[in-house]
Design an enzyme around this catalytic site. Sequence first.
Site, short mmCIF file in Angstrom:
data_model
loop_
_atom_site.label_atom_id
_atom_site.label_comp_id
_atom_site.label_asym_id
_atom_site.label_seq_id
_atom_site.Cartn_x
_atom_site.Cartn_y
_atom_site.Cartn_z
N ALA A 333 6.90 -3.09 -9.27
CA ALA A 333 6.73 -4.55 -9.22
C ALA A 333 6.77 -5.13 -10.64
O ALA A 333 7.49 -4.63 -11.51
CB ALA A 333 5.46 -4.91 -8.47
N SER A 334 5.96 -6.13 -10.90
CA SER A 334 6.06 -6.86 -12.17
C SER A 334 5.49 -6.12 -13.37
O SER A 334 5.58 -6.62 -14.49
CB SER A 334 5.36 -8.21 -12.03
OG SER A 334 5.99 -9.02 -11.05
#
Length: 625
Positions: A333-334
Amino acid sequence: MLNWRKRVAIRDHLAEANLFLRRTIVALVIVLVLIGSLVKNLYHLQVDKYQDYQTRADGNRIKVQPLAPNRGLIYDRFGRILAENSPFYSLEVVPEEVNNMDNLIVELSQLIELDQDTIEDFKKNVAQQRRKFKPVTLKSQLTEEETAILSVNQHDLPGAYIEARLKRYYPYKDLTTHAIGYVAKINQQDADNLELEGKSANYEGTLDIGKLGVEKYYESILHGQVGYQEVEVNNRGRTIRTLSQQPPKPGQDLVLNLDIDMQQLAKDALGERRGAIVVLDAKDNGILALYSNPSYDPNLFVHGISSKNYKALLDNKSRPLINRTTQGRYPPASTIKPHLGLLGLEENLVTTKTRIWDPGYYQIKGIEHKYRDWKTWGHGWVDIYRAIEESCDVYYYDLAVRLGMDKISDFMTQFGFGELTGVDIYEETSATMPSREWKYGRFRQPWYAGDTVSIGIGQGYWTTTPLQLATSVSVLANEGIHYEPKLLKATQNETGVLPVPAQDRPPIQINNTTNWQVIKTAMQGVVEKVTGSGHKAYQGVEYHAAGKTGTAQVIGIAQDEEYDAEKIAEKYRDNALFVGFAPVDEPKIAVAVVIENVGGGGKNAAPVARTMMDYYFAHYEEAKP
């Protein structure tokens, strides 16, 4: 009628004497030949073959017994024992000394309790035992009462013996399972492997071997060297006295980087939630905490886990047997946005002054599909600082497409994504750092621009382990210096403590070294700026930290649908992630947290990471100013 008298022959005494003499001579010759043959055989036995038959005679009287070495102990970094050797009594049977095994089991069952599973496992082990002179454990961990009963009746139980041994014990139970692992009985596969490696002789008398974790990885160090003793035995095989002895050499003790208090803190922080926490000493990537939740008690395996208990572990939907820290595959993810931002700076595709407009979605030219930002109305004008601080998806959609998958894959591999970290346990996966070649090799499909868009926010085909994440953020914190994460801190024996040096990999070289500071400053803004995605979790800290939140989708959401956790089964809800390090200027600790199906990296994972950092700065002298 005439009466004829029978004529009596005159005896020839001389002839009889000669016949007797000849017979006597023949008999004497035979006797002498027999005596000569006997003398010859006696000479052969007593002189020529004396050594051989003396050895055989001693073999019936003298037995050579292996002496298993004591296994090395395992300590945490502060000297607290994590794996020790505890004494116990076991009932063992030597198959070749038993005339009727079934009768023996019946007799033993009348003396002590033997359940059917125990008996079946014993018979299976006996059947697999190639060397019938070696003992097979029927029941371990005998109680004092059972030991006394068997001792009194042992004279009626040929082939059955009570043995006093040391067995591995893990005082912290499920707290250290996935890091330390456990030992268990040497099975046939283990025996075959030892034979192939030429180590079987050193395992004579040893019943257990490392199966997982540090116990398996450092088996050769922990095991030690077998010893031997010559004992005199009676006709029943019972030892009368010891004639000579070569003592075994105990295994070396291990001192780990682990802090058991920090390990307990990690467990408490996760509670009932599934997930993993990794804490590294950023100076050399020594592993301070490596906890996967849920876990299990390794002591169950040491004495042989029951079928019922093992099935319960296998059927557990939370999969406690999986080491999530090194085997869990999660979309990053981020958390990888700082890494991609660094690559964008290096490729001169963005600068600190470059801004893009974020309307809440991104579109590839010529394609109607909209890739949405997590903030529906968008972030407006965004530069690299704000893109990391507020985790702007559109900024990284655009950057990833402009970078291209080839550059992304090559650069991220340098951080360790898609590769084994080098951690000193065998239970590890490399996860997946996708590339054009990887996708075609697996799916026979080309790489599309849409695939790259997903990679820009750490989704799509990209998966990573929590240990890879922790290592990668440590590399960022140390501006390219790359150490392999290690559990082992030092070995210890009678001569003293021998520290284990850190193992490094080639550093990441960049053209403009000031770009490291740009990324670190942006990550500092994540936790210190009011608009930062991790600010709430880090309010009031007395040290300067840097981090990055992440919220990973487990399933895709249709274009016209909104994510609603309440309407989705728990196992399909988003994962929460956070990576961070502190202090910013001189990193001493790096953390990675992954919590499954709870959503919100800033809300759920960041507070856990802060808990670990708070403990470090409160308890470690080197962390204090």
